[in-house]
Design an enzyme around this catalytic site. Structure first.
Site, PDB file in Angstrom:
ATOM      1  N   TYR A 148     -42.172  43.360  27.382  1.00 32.81           N
ATOM      2  CA  TYR A 148     -41.410  42.265  28.000  1.00 32.81           C
ATOM      3  C   TYR A 148     -40.835  42.699  29.341  1.00 32.81           C
ATOM      4  O   TYR A 148     -40.976  41.995  30.356  1.00 32.81           O
ATOM      5  CB  TYR A 148     -40.290  41.839  27.054  1.00 32.81           C
ATOM      6  N   LYS A 152     -41.512  41.158  33.226  1.00 35.84           N
ATOM      7  CA  LYS A 152     -40.439  40.620  34.063  1.00 35.84           C
ATOM      8  C   LYS A 152     -40.281  41.416  35.360  1.00 35.84           C
ATOM      9  O   LYS A 152     -39.955  40.848  36.410  1.00 35.84           O
ATOM     10  CB  LYS A 152     -39.128  40.588  33.267  1.00 35.84           C
TER      11      LYS A 152
END
Length: 255
Positions: A148, A152
């Site tokens: 994740y 990002k």
């Protein structure tokens, strides 16, 4: 911060941060087209006066076509907010290839495609603004968020590069990096006094950011008020990542 007469597309607009952004854009006078893969948030979105279109951003060709169709229907595209995303927290050594692929496709590839499709339209018109939803995890993260956090961070890096690719064409590209935000899931969790106190302990002012506050930031970046910002990352974490050991504290308290 006036968006009157402008048309903005928001992905993942049926709930959470996306709904907050759509609501804020409507309040600022924009016509809003909200994309979401689920129809569950259709009524909530349409209550704001926005138009709902069912779109799965992982279908990259379908996503690009939906952007073109929304532009053709409205006759213009002034703002694009790439908000749709997914969080997968799993021990690093147990992460599967399918989980990696989901994170890359939803969080990274769809943003790249959304920026490219909207960027072509905006560049042809000589104006526009794009806002990408990154995360505080691009700067400071936790074990279990490797995939994740990587996606990002990629959004933040792509945003910086796109600022120079699209800036000469009259198009600004910026990112918002929220920390924990009071989406429906977080609000439900905060009904537990222990979790409420824990979440508030991670911020300098003891507050947890609302989706409407993120919406206000998005409106600023989309509007002429944000004209000086291009390639910027607005870190909306209430100083969470400014404290050296905040995530160690989180890990000890939150397992």
């Amino acid at each position: 911060m006036n968006l009157s007469g402008r048309h903005v597309i928001v992905t993942g607009a049926g709930a959470g941060i996306g709904l907050g952004i759509a609501r804020a854009c409507r309040a600022a006078g924009a016509e809003v087209t909200g994309f979401d893969r689920s129809t569950e948030g259709c009524n909530r979105l349409e209550e704001t006066g926005a138009r709902f279109v069912q779109v799965d951003v992982t279908d990259l060709d379908g996503f690009e076509a939906a952007i073109s169709e929304a532009h053709a229907r409205m006759g213009r595209l002034d703002g694009m907010v790439n908000n749709a995303g997914v969080t997968i927290k799993v021990p690093f050594l147990e992460m599967t290839r399918d989980q990696m692929e989901t994170l890359w496709t939803v969080n990274q590839r769809s943003v790249l495609v959304g920026c490219q499709a909207a960027g072509r339209i905006m560049a042809a018109a000589g104006r526009g603004a794009i806002v990408n939803l990154s995360s505080v995890h691009a700067r400071a993260t936790n074990p279990g968020h490797e995939g994740y956090a990587g996606t990002k961070a990629a959004i933040a890096a792509m945003t910086r590069a796109m600022a120079w690719s699209l800036g000469p064409e009259g198009v600004r590209v910026n990112a918002i990096c929220p920390a924990m935000t009071r989406t429906e899931i977080v609000d439900e969790a905060m009904k537990d006094p222990t979790k409420d106190a824990l979440f508030r302990s991670w911020t300098a002012d003891g507050e947890v950011t609302t989706v409407d506050e993120i919406g206000t930031l998005a409106v600023f970046l989309l509007s002429d008020a944000g004209a000086a910002l291009n390639g910027s990352e607005v870190v909306a974490d209430r100083a969470m990542s400014a404290l050296l050991d905040v995530f160690d504290v989180k890990g000890k308290k939150d397992g």
